[in-house]
Design an enzyme around this catalytic site. Structure first.
Site, PDB file in Angstrom:
ATOM      1  N   TYR A 223       0.839  -1.202   0.000  1.00 36.68           N
ATOM      2  CA  TYR A 223       0.000   0.000   0.000  1.00 36.68           C
ATOM      3  C   TYR A 223       0.872   1.249   0.000  1.00 36.68           C
ATOM      4  O   TYR A 223       2.096   1.181   0.194  1.00 36.68           O
ATOM      5  CB  TYR A 223      -0.956   0.001   1.197  1.00 36.68           C
ATOM      6  CG  TYR A 223      -0.309   0.310   2.542  1.00 36.68           C
ATOM      7  CD1 TYR A 223       0.521  -0.607   3.167  1.00 36.68           C
ATOM      8  CD2 TYR A 223      -0.527   1.536   3.170  1.00 36.68           C
ATOM      9  CE1 TYR A 223       1.105  -0.323   4.396  1.00 36.68           C
ATOM     10  CE2 TYR A 223       0.053   1.832   4.404  1.00 36.68           C
ATOM     11  CZ  TYR A 223       0.866   0.901   5.007  1.00 36.68           C
ATOM     12  OH  TYR A 223       1.445   1.187   6.208  1.00 36.68           O
TER      13      TYR A 223
ATOM     14  N   LYS B   5       6.538  -1.918   1.959  1.00 40.54           N
ATOM     15  CA  LYS B   5       5.343  -1.362   2.605  1.00 40.54           C
ATOM     16  C   LYS B   5       4.160  -2.323   2.410  1.00 40.54           C
ATOM     17  O   LYS B   5       3.257  -2.080   1.615  1.00 40.54           O
ATOM     18  CB  LYS B   5       5.044   0.034   2.033  1.00 40.54           C
ATOM     19  CG  LYS B   5       4.151   0.884   2.929  1.00 40.54           C
ATOM     20  CD  LYS B   5       4.188   2.328   2.512  1.00 40.54           C
ATOM     21  CE  LYS B   5       3.110   3.166   3.148  1.00 40.54           C
ATOM     22  NZ  LYS B   5       3.213   3.335   4.593  1.00 40.54           N
TER      23      LYS B   5
ATOM     24  N   GLU C 131      11.660   2.512  14.464  1.00 41.88           N
ATOM     25  CA  GLU C 131      10.711   3.508  13.947  1.00 41.88           C
ATOM     26  C   GLU C 131       9.448   3.464  14.782  1.00 41.88           C
ATOM     27  O   GLU C 131       9.357   2.698  15.747  1.00 41.88           O
ATOM     28  CB  GLU C 131      10.425   3.284  12.462  1.00 41.88           C
ATOM     29  CG  GLU C 131       9.853   1.926  12.142  1.00 41.88           C
ATOM     30  CD  GLU C 131       9.693   1.679  10.635  1.00 41.88           C
ATOM     31  OE1 GLU C 131       9.550   2.634   9.866  1.00 41.88           O
ATOM     32  OE2 GLU C 131       9.700   0.495  10.254  1.00 41.88           O
TER      33      GLU C 131
ATOM     34  N   LEU D 206      11.011   1.347   7.324  1.00 43.60           N
ATOM     35  CA  LEU D 206      10.491   1.820   6.042  1.00 43.60           C
ATOM     36  C   LEU D 206      11.185   3.150   5.729  1.00 43.60           C
ATOM     37  O   LEU D 206      11.258   4.026   6.599  1.00 43.60           O
ATOM     38  CB  LEU D 206       8.980   2.045   6.128  1.00 43.60           C
ATOM     39  CG  LEU D 206       8.352   2.477   4.801  1.00 43.60           C
ATOM     40  CD1 LEU D 206       8.250   1.302   3.840  1.00 43.60           C
ATOM     41  CD2 LEU D 206       6.991   3.092   5.014  1.00 43.60           C
TER      42      LEU D 206
HETATM   43  N1  PLP Z   1       7.411   3.792   9.001  1.00 39.63           N
HETATM   44  C1  PLP Z   1       6.257   3.100   8.971  1.00 39.63           C
HETATM   45  C2  PLP Z   1       6.199   1.766   9.657  1.00 39.63           C
HETATM   46  C3  PLP Z   1       5.128   3.613   8.313  1.00 39.63           C
HETATM   47  O1  PLP Z   1       3.981   2.903   8.280  1.00 39.63           O
HETATM   48  C4  PLP Z   1       5.211   4.884   7.701  1.00 39.63           C
HETATM   49  C5  PLP Z   1       4.073   5.475   7.018  1.00 39.63           C
HETATM   50  O2  PLP Z   1       3.006   4.940   6.951  1.00 39.63           O
HETATM   51  C6  PLP Z   1       6.430   5.576   7.765  1.00 39.63           C
HETATM   52  C7  PLP Z   1       7.511   4.995   8.409  1.00 39.63           C
HETATM   53  C8  PLP Z   1       6.576   6.941   7.151  1.00 39.63           C
HETATM   54  O3  PLP Z   1       6.540   6.871   5.760  1.00 39.63           O
HETATM   55  P1  PLP Z   1       6.061   8.107   4.884  1.00 39.63           P
HETATM   56  O4  PLP Z   1       6.855   9.290   5.310  1.00 39.63           O
HETATM   57  O5  PLP Z   1       6.361   7.702   3.492  1.00 39.63           O
HETATM   58  O6  PLP Z   1       4.601   8.272   5.133  1.00 39.63           O
END
Ligand code: PLP
Length: 285
Positions: free
Chosen positions: A33, A149, A182, A207
């Site tokens: 996603y 993701k 994270e 991520l």
């Molecule tokens: N880490 C995780 C586990 C996430 O689910 C997300 C965003 O949904 C992020 C980091 C941040 O990613 P982004 O800045 O692309 O939204």
């Protein structure tokens, strides 16, 4: 006004939008996603989000169901049909529908695509950022490829629920070495007492957030010192500031971690500055 959802070729009212019970997303979490911010009706950082989507699909050997251009048109159509000024758009692609069997379908199937959009409350989000949030920590018990993701988010779901039950807004994952990886749906940053920004290097254990990537441009332009490296929970406790980044929250200050107050317990100047600066560096399309 009814919410409109795109499902496998059709724009449908929310209540009529359905996926098959043998969709592999439903059966196995076999899908990926993306979430993009919508601001003043414009899609933020679409190119980077779609590139990451392409990468996630490639890592799982799921076919892209259509061209990037066609996908971009659908995403925009969903935003327009739902009259989203400020909010998020969600895209999900799964391997498709096939008789339940763990192995990939023996004959190629069409991947399933769902696109939804939702308005967010800007006033509430700004108020939250002005106050900052509390987080708790939980063991990082996720699989070794969270750089993809995927829609398989059970540890993230349990982490967020644990946070709420402990009176906090979000949870930070901490690995077996005491390293903060994270947050449940965001990347984590701290500002050391020397004023250096630190965020964990991006490998298979986090991520690589798009907000994180764009924020590096803002940090460089502001002339701030930054390091991409592992940091421990102990280091976070001693930080002058902490914040999390994601497409839906951009930069959200963290003022408490477990029972420890970060800095003076208020959003710090670096987080506030970067939250304001962010959209000068993001792409709006
Ligand atoms: N880490 C995780 C586990 C996430 O689910 C997300 C965003 O949904 C992020 C980091 C941040 O990613 P982004 O800045 O692309 O939204």
């Amino acid at each position: 006004m009814s919410r409109i959802v795109y499902v496998n070729g059709r724009y449908l009212p929310f209540a009529h939008a359905k996926v098959h019970v043998e969709d592999r997303g439903y059966q196995f979490g076999d899908g990926v996603y993306e979430v993009c911010e919508v601001r003043a009706g414009r899609l933020i950082d679409e190119r980077r989000h779609l590139q990451r989507l392409e990468r996630s699909l490639a890592e799982l050997r799921i076919r892209m169901p259509m061209s990037m251009r066609a996908l971009g048109i659908i995403v925009r159509e969903v935003i327009i049909r739902n009259r989203i000024g400020y909010g998020i758009v969600y895209l999900q692609i799964t391997r498709g529908v096939a008789r339940r069997d763990h192995a990939f379908p023996s004959r190629p199937v069409q991947p399933s695509l769902v696109v939804t959009a939702r308005a967010l409350n800007k006033v509430r989000n700004e108020a939250l950022a002005e106050k900052g949030i509390a987080v708790v920590t939980v063991p990082d018990n996720r699989w070794g490829r969270v750089d993809i993701k995927t829609i398989g988010l059970l540890p993230n779901v349990l982490a967020r629920q644990a946070a709420l039950e402990r009176g906090a807004r979000d949870a930070w994952f901490v690995d077996t070495h005491g390293i903060v990886t994270e947050a449940s749906s965001a990347n984590v940053w701290i500002v050391t007492s020397a004023g250096t920004l630190i965020t964990r290097h991006a490998d298979n254990a986090i991520l690589r957030g798009i907000t994180r990537t764009v924020l590096f441009d803002a940090i460089r332009a502001e002339g701030l010192a930054v390091e991409e490296r592992a940091f421990t929970l102990e280091e976070a406790y001693r930080a002058r500031e902490a914040f999390i980044t994601s497409a839906s929250q951009i930069v959200l200050p963290v003022v408490r971690v477990n029972d420890r107050i970060i800095g003076d317990g208020k959003p710090g100047p670096v987080a506030v500055l970067l939250r304001r600066a962010y959209h000068r560096f993001a792409e709006a399309g």
